[in-house]
Write a protein that holds these residues in place. Structure first.
Motif, PDB file in Angstrom:
ATOM      1  N   ALA A 203       0.658  -1.402   0.093  1.00  0.00           N
ATOM      2  CA  ALA A 203      -0.032   0.194   0.014  1.00  0.00           C
ATOM      3  C   ALA A 203       0.944   0.946   0.269  1.00  0.00           C
ATOM      4  O   ALA A 203       0.345   2.890  -0.179  1.00  0.00           O
TER       5      ALA A 203
ATOM      6  N   GLN B  55      -2.200   1.298  -5.030  1.00  0.00           N
ATOM      7  CA  GLN B  55      -3.586   0.410  -4.736  1.00  0.00           C
ATOM      8  C   GLN B  55      -3.568  -0.673  -5.071  1.00  0.00           C
ATOM      9  O   GLN B  55      -3.022  -1.239  -6.010  1.00  0.00           O
TER      10      GLN B  55
ATOM     11  N   MET C  37      -5.751   5.807   0.444  1.00  0.00           N
ATOM     12  CA  MET C  37      -5.963   5.385  -1.111  1.00  0.00           C
ATOM     13  C   MET C  37      -6.626   5.590  -2.146  1.00  0.00           C
ATOM     14  O   MET C  37      -6.490   5.446  -3.516  1.00  0.00           O
TER      15      MET C  37
ATOM     16  N   ALA D 275      -3.518   6.851  -5.189  1.00  0.00           N
ATOM     17  CA  ALA D 275      -2.549   6.312  -5.044  1.00  0.00           C
ATOM     18  C   ALA D 275      -2.234   6.003  -6.750  1.00  0.00           C
ATOM     19  O   ALA D 275      -3.613   5.680  -7.458  1.00  0.00           O
TER      20      ALA D 275
END
Length: 311
Positions: A127, A145, A165, A168
């Protein structure tokens, strides 16, 4: 007369010897026996007989250069450090000089943060990934992601939230960028196999420096050699700083910088030890195919237990 011819021959021979000595001094002609015949002492005698004692022929000394090629393999770097260490009191300065030639592009430290995906969030996926150089400067730091939906952000440890996110980048794009940075580098990290696993990548062992596996660090910290020591404890004992504190989770940048600081504490000692333990790398072309990151994405390079885990 025979006596006149003898004197003429003697003068001619003397001129010949003088010319030979001059050529030897200029390096255009190897001294007879150096190597393979006439000794340096005999050559000195020859110079005296020729009347050229005013010019001394320097005897080359065997020295080790303090610089290395940027393409030098890690084991050759280690052996180079070992040789420098054996050359006296000035060796420490020489070792630092040789390393500085390589550090800008040769040494990086990495740390990754993972979130939980899959059934009950038990599968770990990348992540965030941070990479720093030898000086601790950030050269890569991006949120990633995961390929599967996030079930558990593990914020307490990873520092990752749903908000991160939103910007991301996809895993495949991040993987390509990161592996391009790691290619042909000496990569430092703590329990670094976890980071490589999250990247679905295998880095050459002789170019990997795992600070969780260095007895010298544990010994220096006064900790058991066989104990599993966390990065947090090593930082507290050896760097006198606190990391991974608070409820906001870990910082992958801070962890990567800390791993590099720990490596630098024992760099010379560790590289010297590796010089004796790592087998010499065979000669390779300019582009070493064994370091091509794309090759390690093939199934044949993955351990069976990792393949079984679904990574």
């Amino acid at each position: 007369s025979p006596q006149g011819r003898s004197k003429k021959k003697s003068r001619k021979h003397q001129r010949f010897m003088e010319r030979r000595a001059l050529l030897e001094q200029k390096g255009l002609l190897s001294p007879r026996g150096c190597p393979g015949g006439q000794s340096p002492e005999a050559h000195t005698t020859l110079a005296k007989a020729s009347g050229t004692t005013g010019h001394k022929v320097p005897v080359p000394k065997r020295t080790v250069s303090t610089s290395l090629s940027p393409n030098a393999s890690p084991d050759s770097i280690a052996r180079h450090h070992s040789v420098l260490l054996s050359q006296g009191s000035a060796s420490s300065k020489k070792v630092r000089t040789s390393s500085l030639v390589l550090r800008p592009g040769k040494y990086v430290a990495i740390d990754c943060e993972m979130v939980g995906t899959g059934p009950q969030g038990r599968l770990s996926e990348l992540a965030r990934c941070s990479v720093v150089n030898y000086e601790g400067d950030v050269i890569y730091d991006k949120y990633v992601q995961p390929e599967l939906p996030v079930v558990d952000y593990r914020t307490r440890w990873s520092g990752i939230t749903k908000q991160h996110m939103k910007n991301a980048i996809p895993f495949k794009a991040a993987q390509a960028e990161i592996l391009k940075i790691l290619k042909d580098k000496i990569v430092v990290g703590h329990a670094i196999h976890n980071d490589f696993q999250a990247l679905k990548y295998f880095h050459p062992k002789d170019r990997t420096r795992d600070t969780s596996q260095i007895p010298a660090l544990k010994k220096r910290a006064g900790l058991p050699i066989r104990a599993n020591v966390s990065l947090k404890n090593l930082a507290r004992h050896l760097l006198h700083k606190k990391i991974q504190v608070g409820c906001k989770g870990h910082s992958s940048v801070e962890d990567a910088q800390t791993a590099m600081e720990l490596y630098r504490l024992v760099e010379v000692q560790w590289e010297k030890k590796l010089a004796h333990s790592l087998p010499p790398r065979p000669p390779s072309p300019v582009t070493d195919p064994s370091a091509d990151s794309s090759h390690y994405l093939d199934d044949q390079y993955w351990p069976t237990d990792l393949m079984a885990s679904g990574l």
